[in-house]
Each structure stands twice: as C-alpha cells, then as structure tokens.
Design a protein around this motif. Structure first.
Motif, PDB file in Angstrom:
ATOM      1  N   ASP A  45      -0.568  -6.023   3.951  1.00  0.00           N
ATOM      2  CA  ASP A  45       0.599  -4.989   3.921  1.00  0.00           C
ATOM      3  C   ASP A  45       1.451  -5.334   5.007  1.00  0.00           C
ATOM      4  O   ASP A  45       2.848  -5.476   5.015  1.00  0.00           O
ATOM      5  CB  ASP A  45      -0.004  -3.545   3.890  1.00  0.00           C
ATOM      6  N   ARG A  46       1.100  -5.207   6.171  1.00  0.00           N
ATOM      7  CA  ARG A  46       1.897  -5.847   7.451  1.00  0.00           C
ATOM      8  C   ARG A  46       2.237  -7.156   7.349  1.00  0.00           C
ATOM      9  O   ARG A  46       3.761  -7.171   7.707  1.00  0.00           O
ATOM     10  CB  ARG A  46       0.829  -5.560   8.781  1.00  0.00           C
ATOM     11  N   LEU A  99      -3.322  13.725  13.373  1.00  0.00           N
ATOM     12  CA  LEU A  99      -2.612  12.674  14.032  1.00  0.00           C
ATOM     13  C   LEU A  99      -1.627  12.369  12.834  1.00  0.00           C
ATOM     14  O   LEU A  99      -0.233  12.103  13.233  1.00  0.00           O
ATOM     15  CB  LEU A  99      -3.517  11.346  13.807  1.00  0.00           C
ATOM     16  N   ARG A 100      -1.696  12.468  11.376  1.00  0.00           N
ATOM     17  CA  ARG A 100      -0.720  12.573  10.566  1.00  0.00           C
ATOM     18  C   ARG A 100       0.350  13.631  10.387  1.00  0.00           C
ATOM     19  O   ARG A 100       0.900  13.825   9.662  1.00  0.00           O
ATOM     20  CB  ARG A 100      -1.319  11.814   9.203  1.00  0.00           C
ATOM     21  N   ARG A 101      -0.217  14.855  11.046  1.00  0.00           N
ATOM     22  CA  ARG A 101       0.490  16.045  10.813  1.00  0.00           C
ATOM     23  C   ARG A 101       0.547  16.411   9.316  1.00  0.00           C
ATOM     24  O   ARG A 101       1.628  16.859   8.858  1.00  0.00           O
ATOM     25  CB  ARG A 101       1.586  15.958  11.337  1.00  0.00           C
ATOM     26  N   VAL A 102      -0.770  16.391   8.618  1.00  0.00           N
ATOM     27  CA  VAL A 102      -0.959  16.938   7.387  1.00  0.00           C
ATOM     28  C   VAL A 102      -2.146  17.945   7.199  1.00  0.00           C
ATOM     29  O   VAL A 102      -2.751  17.909   8.340  1.00  0.00           O
ATOM     30  CB  VAL A 102      -1.029  15.844   6.434  1.00  0.00           C
ATOM     31  N   MET A 138      -5.403  15.166   3.734  1.00  0.00           N
ATOM     32  CA  MET A 138      -6.136  14.138   4.495  1.00  0.00           C
ATOM     33  C   MET A 138      -7.403  13.831   3.690  1.00  0.00           C
ATOM     34  O   MET A 138      -7.824  12.483   3.416  1.00  0.00           O
ATOM     35  CB  MET A 138      -6.411  14.205   5.899  1.00  0.00           C
ATOM     36  N   SER A 139      -8.267  14.590   3.032  1.00  0.00           N
ATOM     37  CA  SER A 139      -9.299  14.433   2.457  1.00  0.00           C
ATOM     38  C   SER A 139      -8.978  13.800   1.222  1.00  0.00           C
ATOM     39  O   SER A 139      -9.812  12.940   0.742  1.00  0.00           O
ATOM     40  CB  SER A 139      -9.993  16.006   2.153  1.00  0.00           C
ATOM     41  N   ARG A 140      -8.028  14.259   0.464  1.00  0.00           N
ATOM     42  CA  ARG A 140      -7.614  13.436  -0.676  1.00  0.00           C
ATOM     43  C   ARG A 140      -7.365  12.090  -0.508  1.00  0.00           C
ATOM     44  O   ARG A 140      -7.885  11.052  -1.117  1.00  0.00           O
ATOM     45  CB  ARG A 140      -6.493  14.176  -1.497  1.00  0.00           C
ATOM     46  N   THR A 141      -6.943  11.819   0.639  1.00  0.00           N
ATOM     47  CA  THR A 141      -6.435  10.316   0.968  1.00  0.00           C
ATOM     48  C   THR A 141      -7.624   9.573   1.365  1.00  0.00           C
ATOM     49  O   THR A 141      -7.697   8.484   0.738  1.00  0.00           O
ATOM     50  CB  THR A 141      -5.098  10.338   2.314  1.00  0.00           C
ATOM     51  N   VAL A 142      -8.356  10.216   1.933  1.00  0.00           N
ATOM     52  CA  VAL A 142      -9.532   9.603   2.404  1.00  0.00           C
ATOM     53  C   VAL A 142     -10.521   9.013   1.254  1.00  0.00           C
ATOM     54  O   VAL A 142     -10.991   8.223   0.923  1.00  0.00           O
ATOM     55  CB  VAL A 142     -10.407  10.238   3.498  1.00  0.00           C
ATOM     56  N   LEU A 189       0.936  -1.278  -0.100  1.00  0.00           N
ATOM     57  CA  LEU A 189      -0.048  -0.131   0.022  1.00  0.00           C
ATOM     58  C   LEU A 189       0.879   1.111   0.040  1.00  0.00           C
ATOM     59  O   LEU A 189       1.861   1.197   0.570  1.00  0.00           O
ATOM     60  CB  LEU A 189      -0.893   0.172   1.287  1.00  0.00           C
ATOM     61  N   PRO A 190       0.235   2.202  -0.532  1.00  0.00           N
ATOM     62  CA  PRO A 190       1.213   3.667  -0.470  1.00  0.00           C
ATOM     63  C   PRO A 190       1.213   3.746   1.257  1.00  0.00           C
ATOM     64  O   PRO A 190       0.283   3.685   1.856  1.00  0.00           O
ATOM     65  CB  PRO A 190       0.369   4.795  -1.253  1.00  0.00           C
ATOM     66  N   GLY A 191       2.268   4.565   1.385  1.00  0.00           N
ATOM     67  CA  GLY A 191       2.616   4.811   2.870  1.00  0.00           C
ATOM     68  C   GLY A 191       1.348   5.737   3.442  1.00  0.00           C
ATOM     69  O   GLY A 191       1.045   5.387   4.584  1.00  0.00           O
ATOM     70  N   THR A 192       0.973   6.737   2.660  1.00  0.00           N
ATOM     71  CA  THR A 192      -0.145   7.526   3.110  1.00  0.00           C
ATOM     72  C   THR A 192      -1.471   6.633   3.432  1.00  0.00           C
ATOM     73  O   THR A 192      -2.209   6.741   4.648  1.00  0.00           O
ATOM     74  CB  THR A 192      -0.536   8.592   2.387  1.00  0.00           C
ATOM     75  N   HIS A 193      -1.756   5.655   2.557  1.00  0.00           N
ATOM     76  CA  HIS A 193      -2.739   4.950   2.852  1.00  0.00           C
ATOM     77  C   HIS A 193      -2.461   3.892   4.096  1.00  0.00           C
ATOM     78  O   HIS A 193      -3.386   3.609   4.948  1.00  0.00           O
ATOM     79  CB  HIS A 193      -3.210   3.913   1.651  1.00  0.00           C
ATOM     80  N   ALA A 194      -1.507   3.331   4.030  1.00  0.00           N
ATOM     81  CA  ALA A 194      -1.066   2.404   5.236  1.00  0.00           C
ATOM     82  C   ALA A 194      -1.360   3.047   6.504  1.00  0.00           C
ATOM     83  O   ALA A 194      -1.921   2.695   7.624  1.00  0.00           O
ATOM     84  CB  ALA A 194       0.056   1.869   5.233  1.00  0.00           C
ATOM     85  N   GLU A 195      -0.813   4.230   6.560  1.00  0.00           N
ATOM     86  CA  GLU A 195      -0.803   5.043   8.158  1.00  0.00           C
ATOM     87  C   GLU A 195      -1.993   5.386   8.494  1.00  0.00           C
ATOM     88  O   GLU A 195      -2.463   5.245   9.500  1.00  0.00           O
ATOM     89  CB  GLU A 195      -0.037   6.228   7.653  1.00  0.00           C
ATOM     90  N   THR A 196      -2.858   5.633   7.419  1.00  0.00           N
ATOM     91  CA  THR A 196      -4.301   6.276   7.738  1.00  0.00           C
ATOM     92  C   THR A 196      -5.112   5.064   8.130  1.00  0.00           C
ATOM     93  O   THR A 196      -5.921   4.889   9.121  1.00  0.00           O
ATOM     94  CB  THR A 196      -4.754   7.026   6.662  1.00  0.00           C
ATOM     95  N   LEU A 197      -4.930   3.843   7.414  1.00  0.00           N
ATOM     96  CA  LEU A 197      -5.609   2.746   7.865  1.00  0.00           C
ATOM     97  C   LEU A 197      -5.224   2.033   9.146  1.00  0.00           C
ATOM     98  O   LEU A 197      -5.984   1.553   9.887  1.00  0.00           O
ATOM     99  CB  LEU A 197      -5.265   1.562   6.700  1.00  0.00           C
ATOM    100  N   GLY A 198      -3.830   2.253   9.357  1.00  0.00           N
ATOM    101  CA  GLY A 198      -3.372   1.875  10.707  1.00  0.00           C
ATOM    102  C   GLY A 198      -3.844   2.592  11.904  1.00  0.00           C
ATOM    103  O   GLY A 198      -4.432   2.085  12.738  1.00  0.00           O
ATOM    104  N   TYR A 199      -4.007   3.882  11.636  1.00  0.00           N
ATOM    105  CA  TYR A 199      -4.728   4.643  12.688  1.00  0.00           C
ATOM    106  C   TYR A 199      -6.238   4.332  12.862  1.00  0.00           C
ATOM    107  O   TYR A 199      -6.748   4.084  14.080  1.00  0.00           O
ATOM    108  CB  TYR A 199      -4.833   6.195  12.183  1.00  0.00           C
TER     109      TYR A 199
END
Length: 144
Positions: free
Chosen positions: A103-104, A55-58, A63-67, A30-40
């Motif tokens: 991914d994990r 949480l992601r400091r963005v 974040m709206s785009r990632t979501v 997964l792209p890092g932004t996706h994995a980190e958001t899914l992890g949270y």
C-alpha cells in the motif's frame, strides 16, 4: 506583498489535504481504516483493541469490527494479553506487513510519477526541500 503566516498555514493545510486525498483515491490498495490500523501496529507493536481505538479516535466497537476484518484477511492476529488476561493484544502478521508495504509503495510510486510528469526539474529541486521543512514544523520540542 508576502502572505501572512496564517495565509501560508491555510494554503499548506489545504494543499497537503488535497495531495493526501488524491493519492489515496488513485493509489490506495487497502481501505483507509485498515491501512491506518496496520500502520500503528507496524510502528508501535502490539496493542489492545481499546488502545487502537484510542489512537484512531474511534469507538471500541468500530475498532473491534476493523480488527475482525484484519484477522479474517490474515493481516493481524490476536494473542493473550500478558498484562490483562481478560483482553487480547493485536499483532501485525507477516501478511499484514506485506500488505501495508504494498500500500505504501503504491502511494509512493503514484506520487513519484506525478512529480516526474508534472513538475519541472527546478520545481522538483524546490520540492526536495519540503520534507525537511515539514519535519521542522512538526517537531514538538516539549517531547524532547
């Protein structure tokens, strides 16, 4: 002569960073932004976009785009926010949990293979002690 704690800290910081970057380069599915958001979302449950951005400091827009990308992929869903009718909460879907676990698992398998093929049995025994030491270093007594 033994290294100073500052030297050890810097060597550790660099080594952990290299391990994380190398593992991501070889095993991330997964792209890092996706994995980190899914992890949270997996660890802490539903959040608003604003909370995830903090949480992601963005920025909220990022974040709206990632979501939006995660919604399109079927990895998260939006629901009305019971605390604020003007916003939504973002929730992990079963598909998102499966993608995050894959991914994990890919990262775990890559690191396990490197341990098995690169380190001697004695080094593997030594490495087995490291997670507990890192947990002790990361423990913050002020949060007890």
């Amino acid at each position: 002569m033994a290294s100073s704690t500052e030297d050890i800290a810097e060597q550790l910081r660099q080594a952990v960073g290299r391990l994380v970057r190398t593992t991501r380069a070889h095993a991330d599915t997964l792209p890092g932004t996706h994995a980190e958001t899914l992890g949270y979302l997996s660890r802490a449950g539903p959040h608003t976009i604003a909370e995830l951005a903090a949480l992601r400091r963005v920025k909220h827009q990022s974040m709206s785009r990632t979501v939006g990308e995660l919604v399109t992929a079927g990895f998260v869903s939006r629901a009305a926010n019971p605390a604020d009718a003007r916003s939504f909460v973002i929730m992990l879907t079963a598909e998102g949990a499966t993608a995050l676990e894959a991914d994990r698992a890919a990262r775990q398998q890559w690191v396990a293979a490197r341990i098995a093929t690169t380190l001697t049995p004695a080094e593997q025994d030594l490495l087995a002690q490291v997670p507990a030491l890192l947990d002790r270093l990361s423990h913050d007594p002020s949060t007890d």
